[in-house]
Design an enzyme around this catalytic site. Structure first.
Site: not given
Lengths: 129, 605
Positions: B197, B285, B327
């Site tokens: 992220e 991801n 995700d």
């Protein structure tokens, strides 16, 4: 002219908030249609992924509820917290994020609107022109 | 019969003999010996196959209901407690979330033998947003290995707790932090990296257990040489066969330089097959969560990897979710088991992916054998095409096809997956997998986001809720037949089951719940709850067991936190729904509070 007047009435009804120079901090219609400045604040909120800690509705997750916090936090303290972080509490420093720092007034306006209850949902849209 | 590397005793002897020879990559005879003894719990999963099964049987289906608390230990840390302690020859080694404290306890007296508390820059805390978990320690040859949050990998003297060596594994200034457990395979300690992220480019790295010197590092995305991929010999599943990946297999699937901030982080559990000399793990991801910004398959994010432990060279790789739009991190553990797949004895690799499909592959070559939904509500894809290996995406639930700034609703599973990091167990007697699962769906709205080094790079707003039209709960504990791809039994739970499972030769399967219950069920009939005890906080740790002085103990960390525990489920379209069923995890506060502790159970004397 009529349109402008009507808008004014709606704003009054929504309890628009004013900054020290008596210009509105934010303007909101129907609880979720906002002026371009406040819109910028919402976009900054999303881009910086504040929702990861404060919740997509600003009601708090691992971080505190901003709906509550902004009732007591001064503008100066808000800016300081965003800029420097509260590292021990898990709040990161956004001082190096140009997008956040350039738009911090708009971010404050948006979140203050949420905290005041004038903006009634997290996702806002531009006031139709 | 359970066939796994540590039962092949002649090999252990050979390992010792080879230990005298320089220049040879050696099996780690010490870890082999320790894990072969069921009295220990010498690795996070109990073994190198990630099976989480114990041969101990003093606690069994007939008496588990009589278990009592033997002793407890508070870590004094409030965040989520994942992983489990290690038990090695009378000593227990425990870890905590940030600041990543480590303790050695004498099992006889529960006295603290030593304590280690690293000084870490608190700036890493918010980079681990939204929780500061750590999944535990590794042990080998008198050293305890800790992967700190700030990316430092540390070797501690197991007798004294003194630092033997430290190596920097990543740059926290870029958001490269760590939550994973290190794993010792052969003479190397293997570790990964978090920060998908934050636009971190993922990798797996191997360090020499004695010196901390990096032996190899293989990236998840980018040029072949940096991934340690050989276009001719590295294979993947395509057109119904195992074929060479060809040159630039990753670069070709990214637009421009986007792979440099492309994610593919590696924060899960790794496994090892000694006979094949391969380490197995998954990549996470692609960054950002907004698919519109990264057209292409984004290889090799969301993939299962098989690397040579000595060189890091990739033998095969298989991508589960090309061009992720939800995700669905692919980091969940790879469980190695020798099972019948569609009637044929197979050296299998079994993986319960975040995307809701459970995969059975031939671990010798990466051939796809089974891919089926392990929660019936999974709806984003109809099925996995067995020839191409690709999921067949349903347009209605495609956040890419619906485009940025559109809220795609009712996607199952949610981003936290039908299962997240909570590891499943494999029982060699029932030949079933015991899987803690999530039963949660979501709305997902991607939007344009700019990359800034060291800042979150997410680009999607999510709201999660219990799977509609179902039992109303957010989790199930299931048993799974990986040879046929079928759910055998399913036991409903109120919240996601975020704790790692354990099965034992005593006939039980145990897991923890977010409310804080440790539960043990009959492994042949999991609806039969044989034991239930409310620990001090919600459980996201993994159940483990050991024996000390002829007595079997069973334990688990409690300490609510992690993604589910923190309560990711805000983000509602209508504020009035705020505290209702839609905010599923918010209800957790009616059941439990923060606070880390270990609870250890045993039968009464």
């Amino acid at each position: 002219m009529l349109r402008k007047l009507l808008l004014g009435v709606v704003l009054f009804a929504a309890g628009a908030s004013y900054g020290q120079d008596q210009t509105p901090l934010y303007t909101v219609v129907d609880g979720y249609k906002v002026d371009p400045f406040t819109m910028k604040g919402f976009r900054t909120w999303r881009a910086a992924a504040c929702d990861r800690c404060h919740g997509a509705n600003q009601e708090g997750l691992v971080g505190p509820s901003l709906v509550n916090s902004l009732k007591t936090l001064s503008k100066a303290d808000f800016v300081k917290t965003v800029r420097d972080g509260r590292l021990d509490k898990g709040m990161q420093s956004f001082g190096s994020s140009q997008q956040v720092m350039d738009n911090i007034d708009a971010l404050y306006a948006y979140l203050k609107g949420r905290s005041d209850g004038a903006i009634t949902r997290a996702k806002v849209e531009p006031i139709p022109q | 019969m359970r066939i796994s590397w540590h039962t092949r005793l002649p090999w252990a002897g050979l390992g010792l003999a080879l230990a005298a020879l320089p220049g040879l990559a050696l099996a780690n005879a010490d870890v082999e010996k320790l894990t072969a003894n069921p009295k220990n719990w010498a690795m996070q999963a109990g073994d190198m196959y990630n099976q989480r099964h114990s041969q101990l049987k003093q606690i069994n289906t007939g008496n588990v209901g009589k278990m009592q608390v033997a002793w407890t230990f508070s870590t004094g840390v409030l965040r989520g407690h994942e992983g489990s302690p290690l038990v090695i020859d009378g000593t227990m080694y425990l870890h905590s979330p940030f600041p990543n404290k480590v303790w050695a306890l004498d099992l006889e007296s529960q006295k603290i033998l030593w304590k280690y508390e690293p000084k870490q820059d608190p700036a890493v805390i918010p980079q681990m947003c939204c929780d500061t978990v750590n999944r535990g320690l590794a042990y080998a040859e008198g050293k305890v290995f800790l992967q700190q949050a700030d990316s430092n990998l540390v070797a501690l003297d197991a007798k004294t707790g003194k630092v033997v060596w430290t190596v920097k594994n990543g740059d926290p200034k870029l958001g490269a932090v760590n939550t994973n457990a290190p794993h010792v395979f052969k003479d190397k300690v293997i570790t990964g990296i978090s920060g998908g992220e934050w636009g971190v480019r993922g990798f797996l790295a191997a360090y020499d257990i004695n010196t901390g010197k990096q032996v190899w590092k293989g990236y998840s995305v980018g040029p072949d040489a940096e991934m340690l991929i050989d276009p001719k010999t590295t294979t993947t599943w395509m057109d119904g066969a195992v074929k060479p990946v060809g040159p630039d297999s990753s670069l070709k699937t990214w637009k421009g330089d986007q792979w440099k901030i492309g994610g593919g982080t590696t924060w899960g559990w790794y496994s090892y097959d000694k006979a094949l000399n391969q380490v197995f793990y998954g990549t996470g991801n692609p960054s950002t969560w907004n698919p519109a910004q990264r057209p292409g398959d984004n290889k090799w994010t969301m993939s299962i990897w098989s690397r040579d432990v000595d060189t890091g060279k990739v033998k095969w790789v298989y991508q589960m979710t090309p061009y992720d739009e939800w995700d669905f991190d692919g980091i969940n553990e790879m469980i190695l088991a020798d099972i019948n797949v569609k009637g044929k004895p197979t050296k299998a690799l079994v993986h319960f992916d975040r995307n809701g499909f459970a995969y059975t592959l031939d671990r010798t070559n990466g051939a796809l054998l089974v891919a089926e939904k392990y929660d019936p509500v999974v709806n984003w894809a109809t099925h996995v095409d067995m020839k191409t290996g690709r999921p067949q995406v349903v347009s209605k639930y495609s956040t890419a096809q619906n485009g940025p700034d559109v809220n795609t609703k009712g996607i199952c599973p949610a981003a936290l997956g039908s299962k997240d990091q909570q590891p499943a167990a494999y029982d060699p007697e029932t030949k079933l997998f015991y899987v803690p699962t999530n039963h949660v769906c979501m709305d997902y709205e991607p939007f344009q986001v700019e990359y800034t080094a060291g800042q979150p790079y997410v680009g999607a707003t999510l709201s999660m809720y219990p799977a509609p039209n179902s039992h109303g709960g957010m989790g199930n504990f299931i048993t799974w037949d990986a040879g046929t791809g079928k759910i055998v039994q399913s036991k409903a739970e109120k919240f996601s089951v975020w704790s790692g499972a354990l099965t034992t030769a005593g006939g039980i399967a145990c897991y923890g719940t977010l409310e804080g219950y440790l539960k043990c069920v009959d492994k042949k009939n999991i609806s039969k709850e044989l034991f239930k005890f409310k620990t001090p906080s919600g459980i996201i740790g993994n159940v483990f067991t050991y024996e000390h002085k002829g007595k079997q103990y069973l334990g688990v960390f409690s300490g609510i936190g992690g993604w589910a525990g923190i309560g990711m489920a805000a983000g509602l379209e209508k504020d009035q729904e705020g505290l209702g069923a839609v905010g599923g995890y918010r209800e957790l506060s009616q059941y439990t509070e923060l606070g880390g502790s270990l609870t250890v159970f045993a039968l009464p004397n």
